[in-house]
Design a protein around this motif. Structure first.
Motif, short mmCIF file in Angstrom:
data_model
loop_
_atom_site.label_atom_id
_atom_site.label_comp_id
_atom_site.label_asym_id
_atom_site.label_seq_id
_atom_site.Cartn_x
_atom_site.Cartn_y
_atom_site.Cartn_z
N MET A 125 -1.71 0.95 -26.38
CA MET A 125 -2.19 -0.43 -26.39
C MET A 125 -1.05 -1.44 -26.37
SD MET A 125 -5.45 0.01 -28.90
CE MET A 125 -6.39 -1.32 -28.12
N GLY A 126 0.17 -0.96 -26.22
CA GLY A 126 1.32 -1.84 -26.15
C GLY A 126 2.25 -1.60 -27.32
N TRP A 127 3.19 -2.53 -27.47
CA TRP A 127 4.23 -2.40 -28.50
C TRP A 127 4.32 -3.70 -29.28
CZ3 TRP A 127 4.78 -1.51 -23.31
CH2 TRP A 127 4.96 -0.19 -22.91
N LEU A 128 4.51 -3.57 -30.58
CA LEU A 128 4.85 -4.72 -31.42
C LEU A 128 6.37 -4.81 -31.43
CD1 LEU A 128 2.46 -4.19 -34.48
CD2 LEU A 128 2.01 -5.43 -32.34
N TYR A 129 6.91 -5.89 -30.90
CA TYR A 129 8.35 -6.13 -30.93
C TYR A 129 8.63 -6.86 -32.24
CZ TYR A 129 9.20 -4.97 -26.00
OH TYR A 129 9.32 -4.32 -24.80
N VAL A 130 9.44 -6.27 -33.10
CA VAL A 130 9.64 -6.78 -34.46
C VAL A 130 11.11 -7.10 -34.70
CG1 VAL A 130 9.28 -6.31 -36.92
CG2 VAL A 130 7.75 -5.27 -35.21
N GLY A 131 11.37 -8.28 -35.27
CA GLY A 131 12.74 -8.65 -35.61
C GLY A 131 12.77 -9.82 -36.57
N SER A 132 13.95 -10.27 -36.85
CA SER A 132 14.12 -11.37 -37.80
C SER A 132 13.70 -12.70 -37.15
CB SER A 132 15.57 -11.45 -38.27
OG SER A 132 16.44 -11.69 -37.17
N VAL A 133 13.50 -13.68 -38.01
CA VAL A 133 13.15 -15.02 -37.55
C VAL A 133 14.26 -15.96 -37.99
CG1 VAL A 133 11.44 -16.88 -37.61
CG2 VAL A 133 10.70 -14.49 -37.82
#
Length: 196
Positions: free
Chosen positions: A156-164
């Protein structure tokens, strides 16, 4: 600008998809803790028809290669597809339906999407930026093989996760978000048209 007194509703109302996230990402142990927030997802018969795969480091290069293969893209030596490098962590969301006579596959796909969105909310509340990305090649043979998907599973896709970035977070917190007009989305059954 606060819109809700309740911190959970406020986190939901202020969540944003961030196309650009910074370096860093939660550890696998931190992800395991956040997954507790996924427990209340609507899940008919409690089938848990989903799973997640964490892609870090060289796994992102492998994903870039699979995306290129799916698209028929050839690159110069040393050049690579940089799309998977937009974040230090990608979380692949896999719908993994279980055979059940009372729960159709479409309903299990909805559960998987719900689980992914709850995880997005939990990550946002924990201070991480997230962008759910898909694309035309998401379920291409090359990408499916890389993720080790069974025939019945759907990526179903990818969650791209990183800092803000702190400045971006401050701008988001200060920027009033247009409230949803509920009228087009909340209605009632049509008037009785008589026997069918």
């Amino acid at each position: 600008m606060a819109t809700f007194d309740d911190p959970v509703l406020e986190a939901m109302a202020t969540r944003r998809s961030l196309a650009k996230v910074g370096p860093g990402a939660p550890t696998d142990d931190e992800l395991r803790e956040l997954l507790a927030a996924v427990t209340p997802v609507a899940d008919h018969k409690a089938l848990r028809p989903w799973r997640l795969l964490a892609l870090r480091g060289d796994d992102r290069a492998r994903l870039g290669d699979a995306l290129d293969a799916a698209a028929g893209t050839t690159r110069e030596p040393g050049d690579r597809n940089m799309k998977p490098f937009r974040a230090d962590l990608l979380i692949a969301v896999v719908a993994s339906p279980k055979a059940h006579p009372a729960v159709p596959v479409w309903e299990q796909h909805a559960t998987a999407a719900g689980a992914a969105h709850l995880l997005e909310l939990a990550l946002w509340r924990a201070g991480w930026g997230v962008m759910w990305r898909t694309g035309l090649a998401v379920n291409s043979p090359e990408v499916r093989a890389l993720h080790g998907l069974a025939d019945h599973e759907l990526l179903m896709g990818w969650l791209y996760v990183g800092s803000v970035d702190a400045d971006l977070r401050a701008r988001i917190d200060e920027a009033p978000r247009k409230r949803l007009d509920p009228e087009p989305f909340l209605g009632a059954l049509p008037a009785d048209a008589g026997p069918v």
